[in-house]
Design a protein around this motif. Structure first.
Motif, PDB file in Angstrom:
ATOM      1  N   LYS A   7      23.989  46.827  10.650  1.00  0.00           N
ATOM      2  CA  LYS A   7      24.171  45.633   9.817  1.00  0.00           C
ATOM      3  C   LYS A   7      25.516  45.671   9.104  1.00  0.00           C
ATOM      4  O   LYS A   7      26.185  44.643   8.965  1.00  0.00           O
ATOM      5  CB  LYS A   7      23.031  45.489   8.812  1.00  0.00           C
ATOM      6  CG  LYS A   7      21.748  45.022   9.444  1.00  0.00           C
ATOM      7  CD  LYS A   7      20.683  44.806   8.400  1.00  0.00           C
ATOM      8  CE  LYS A   7      19.384  44.459   9.099  1.00  0.00           C
ATOM      9  NZ  LYS A   7      18.752  43.300   8.545  1.00  0.00           N
ATOM     10  N   GLU A  31      28.165  44.773  11.675  1.00  0.00           N
ATOM     11  CA  GLU A  31      28.116  43.332  11.959  1.00  0.00           C
ATOM     12  C   GLU A  31      28.728  42.539  10.810  1.00  0.00           C
ATOM     13  O   GLU A  31      29.444  41.563  11.030  1.00  0.00           O
ATOM     14  CB  GLU A  31      26.665  42.887  12.188  1.00  0.00           C
ATOM     15  CG  GLU A  31      26.072  43.380  13.481  1.00  0.00           C
ATOM     16  CD  GLU A  31      24.566  43.146  13.573  1.00  0.00           C
ATOM     17  OE1 GLU A  31      23.962  42.586  12.626  1.00  0.00           O
ATOM     18  OE2 GLU A  31      23.989  43.546  14.601  1.00  0.00           O
ATOM     19  N   THR A  32      28.465  42.976   9.587  1.00  0.00           N
ATOM     20  CA  THR A  32      29.013  42.298   8.417  1.00  0.00           C
ATOM     21  C   THR A  32      30.532  42.430   8.383  1.00  0.00           C
ATOM     22  O   THR A  32      31.239  41.470   8.085  1.00  0.00           O
ATOM     23  CB  THR A  32      28.382  42.844   7.122  1.00  0.00           C
ATOM     24  OG1 THR A  32      26.973  42.624   7.172  1.00  0.00           O
ATOM     25  CG2 THR A  32      28.954  42.172   5.888  1.00  0.00           C
ATOM     26  N   ALA A  61      24.370  44.039   3.031  1.00  0.00           N
ATOM     27  CA  ALA A  61      24.116  44.569   4.378  1.00  0.00           C
ATOM     28  C   ALA A  61      23.575  45.988   4.323  1.00  0.00           C
ATOM     29  O   ALA A  61      22.624  46.327   5.021  1.00  0.00           O
ATOM     30  CB  ALA A  61      25.403  44.528   5.211  1.00  0.00           C
TER      31      ALA A  61
END
Length: 107
Positions: free
Chosen positions: A18, A21-22, A92
């Motif tokens: 995460k 991805e952030t 995140a």
């Protein structure tokens, strides 16, 4: 006593994913800032990468004034981008963290 170690490891891997991805998404979030009189305009990503700088022609004759405008405007833009980045990264990281007793560092 410590619960499912493999489950916790999976959650940590999920949190790491995460965060990555952030980071990628923050490259697409643009922050615009202008000087108070709009003589300088800057655009950067939430990951603090400069994308564009626009300078009014009236500033091109005075290097010292131009430098002052750039410093002030870039610092304001970097501050905004940093706030966005820090908030998004904290969200995140927290969303994927396993619930480990005594490790509630994201409150």
């Amino acid at each position: 006593m410590f619960g499912d170690i493999s489950g916790m490891m999976g959650k940590l891997k999920e949190a790491q994913q995460k965060v990555e991805e952030t980071k990628k998404r923050l490259d697409t979030v643009l922050v615009d800032e202008s000087s108070s009189d709009n003589k300088i305009k800057v655009t950067l990503t939430a990951n603090r990468k400069i994308k564009a700088i626009s300078i009014d022609d009236s500033l091109l004759n005075d290097a010292e004034e131009l430098e002052d405008y750039l410093i002030i405007t870039l610092n304001k833009a970097i501050e905004k981008a940093s706030q966005i980045n820090e908030n998004e990264m904290a969200i995140a990281a927290k969303s994927g963290m396993p619930n480990i007793p005594g490790m509630d560092m994201f409150k």
